[in-house]
Design an enzyme around this catalytic site. Structure first.
Site, PDB file in Angstrom:
ATOM      1  N   GLY A  46      39.677  44.009  41.259  1.00 16.76           N
ATOM      2  CA  GLY A  46      39.058  44.054  39.939  1.00 16.76           C
ATOM      3  C   GLY A  46      38.793  42.688  39.475  1.00 16.76           C
ATOM      4  O   GLY A  46      39.142  41.704  40.110  1.00 16.76           O
ATOM      5  N   GLN A  51      36.802  35.827  33.919  1.00 19.00           N
ATOM      6  CA  GLN A  51      36.961  35.120  35.126  1.00 19.00           C
ATOM      7  C   GLN A  51      35.770  34.272  35.675  1.00 19.00           C
ATOM      8  O   GLN A  51      35.971  33.408  36.320  1.00 19.00           O
ATOM      9  CB  GLN A  51      37.575  36.079  36.286  1.00 19.00           C
ATOM     10  CG  GLN A  51      39.016  36.459  35.886  1.00 19.00           C
ATOM     11  CD  GLN A  51      39.708  37.642  36.937  1.00 19.00           C
ATOM     12  OE1 GLN A  51      39.330  38.668  36.789  1.00 19.00           O
ATOM     13  NE2 GLN A  51      40.287  37.201  37.976  1.00 19.00           N
ATOM     14  N   CYS A  91      45.775  37.993  41.858  1.00 19.92           N
ATOM     15  CA  CYS A  91      44.521  37.640  40.667  1.00 19.92           C
ATOM     16  C   CYS A  91      43.844  36.825  41.592  1.00 19.92           C
ATOM     17  O   CYS A  91      44.137  35.684  42.159  1.00 19.92           O
ATOM     18  CB  CYS A  91      45.221  37.236  39.613  1.00 19.92           C
ATOM     19  SG  CYS A  91      43.783  36.979  38.483  1.00 19.92           S
ATOM     20  N   LEU A  92      42.598  36.995  41.638  1.00 18.81           N
ATOM     21  CA  LEU A  92      41.548  36.095  42.056  1.00 18.81           C
ATOM     22  C   LEU A  92      41.521  34.747  41.432  1.00 18.81           C
ATOM     23  O   LEU A  92      40.914  33.686  41.981  1.00 18.81           O
ATOM     24  CB  LEU A  92      39.997  36.562  42.013  1.00 18.81           C
ATOM     25  CG  LEU A  92      39.872  38.033  42.971  1.00 18.81           C
ATOM     26  CD1 LEU A  92      38.472  38.725  42.664  1.00 18.81           C
ATOM     27  CD2 LEU A  92      40.140  37.845  44.394  1.00 18.81           C
ATOM     28  N   HIS A 133      45.653  44.897  33.737  1.00 24.86           N
ATOM     29  CA  HIS A 133      45.590  43.382  34.239  1.00 24.86           C
ATOM     30  C   HIS A 133      44.298  42.716  33.890  1.00 24.86           C
ATOM     31  O   HIS A 133      44.226  41.785  33.132  1.00 24.86           O
ATOM     32  CB  HIS A 133      45.721  43.634  36.017  1.00 24.86           C
ATOM     33  CG  HIS A 133      45.405  42.208  36.473  1.00 24.86           C
ATOM     34  ND1 HIS A 133      46.484  41.397  37.306  1.00 24.86           N
ATOM     35  CD2 HIS A 133      44.463  41.142  36.596  1.00 24.86           C
ATOM     36  CE1 HIS A 133      45.920  40.213  37.732  1.00 24.86           C
ATOM     37  NE2 HIS A 133      44.838  40.203  37.322  1.00 24.86           N
ATOM     38  N   GLU A 134      43.272  43.639  33.918  1.00 23.02           N
ATOM     39  CA  GLU A 134      41.774  43.079  33.740  1.00 23.02           C
ATOM     40  C   GLU A 134      41.798  43.301  32.128  1.00 23.02           C
ATOM     41  O   GLU A 134      41.109  42.146  31.834  1.00 23.02           O
ATOM     42  CB  GLU A 134      40.665  43.963  34.419  1.00 23.02           C
ATOM     43  CG  GLU A 134      40.774  44.408  35.892  1.00 23.02           C
ATOM     44  CD  GLU A 134      41.015  42.994  36.437  1.00 23.02           C
ATOM     45  OE1 GLU A 134      40.527  41.821  35.950  1.00 23.02           O
ATOM     46  OE2 GLU A 134      41.409  42.921  37.698  1.00 23.02           O
ATOM     47  N   HIS A 137      42.990  39.998  30.831  1.00 19.71           N
ATOM     48  CA  HIS A 137      41.946  38.732  30.996  1.00 19.71           C
ATOM     49  C   HIS A 137      40.940  38.791  29.831  1.00 19.71           C
ATOM     50  O   HIS A 137      40.595  37.612  29.420  1.00 19.71           O
ATOM     51  CB  HIS A 137      41.045  39.112  32.421  1.00 19.71           C
ATOM     52  CG  HIS A 137      41.731  38.455  33.661  1.00 19.71           C
ATOM     53  ND1 HIS A 137      42.151  37.223  33.741  1.00 19.71           N
ATOM     54  CD2 HIS A 137      42.113  39.156  34.566  1.00 19.71           C
ATOM     55  CE1 HIS A 137      42.840  37.220  34.956  1.00 19.71           C
ATOM     56  NE2 HIS A 137      42.654  38.387  35.543  1.00 19.71           N
TER      57      HIS A 137
HETATM   58 NI    NI Z   1      43.272  38.816  37.446  1.00 23.57          NI
END
Ligand code: NI
Length: 170
Positions: A46, A51, A91-92, A133-134, A137
């Site tokens: 995701g 991000q 997480c990226l 999670h997204e 963000h």
């Molecule tokens: Ni993340």
């Protein structure tokens, strides 16, 4: 399509609260295409616009094994959620950190799709975790901020050591 660069925690821009998309137009579709390419290229499940330093309420996700079930959610809102589940999350924006986070086990989300049409999505398991999670963000929250202050300090210390190591190689 362009591969976008992903902000790395603790970059303060990750704490920006995203604004709703006013109109789903070509610019938004181009951004979504770039976000999608970036997510797949980095092998993420995701990615939130936050991000890539675009502070609009857009997320892309694909939790399928074959990486062929892309879901785009614009202006997502949670209509209903319930149950309890715990997943090891990554997480990226937080490289090499995996931590267990407790969240709702299922969610019912309303959002716009790429044509600006309202869609309802029911998700459970990994997909429900990923959506939550997204959506965090988009509110300026990174998953590690669900952890205890002690654990957050441990992670920040580890990340700053990683940073020093990579600097010394440069
Ligand atoms: Ni993340």
């Amino acid at each position: 399509m362009t591969r976008l660069s992903v902000l790395q925690y603790p970059d303060p821009r990750l704490h920006t609260v995203a604004a709703p998309v006013q109109l789903v137009n070509e610019d938004i579709r181009r951004l979504v295409a770039d976000m999608t390419q970036t997510m797949y290229a980095l092998d993420g499940i995701g990615l939130a616009a936050t991000q890539v330093d675009v502070h609009l309420q857009i997320i892309v996700l694909d939790v399928s094994e074959r990486r062929n079930r892309l879901q785009v959610l614009i202006n997502p809102s949670i209509i209903k959620m319930g149950g309890k589940a715990e997943f090891e999350e990554g997480c990226l924006s937080v490289p090499d950190v995996y931590e267990s986070v407790r969240r709702a086990a299922w969610v019912h989300v309303r959002a716009l799709d790429l044509n600006g049409k309202t869609i309802d999505v029911q998700a459970e398991g990994l997909k429900a975790m990923c959506i939550q999670h997204e959506m965090d963000h988009l509110q300026g929250m990174v998953f590690v901020e669900h952890l205890s202050p002690t654990n957050q300090r441990r992670i920040l210390n580890a990340l700053s050591k990683q940073g020093r190591r990579s600097n010394s190689r440069a």
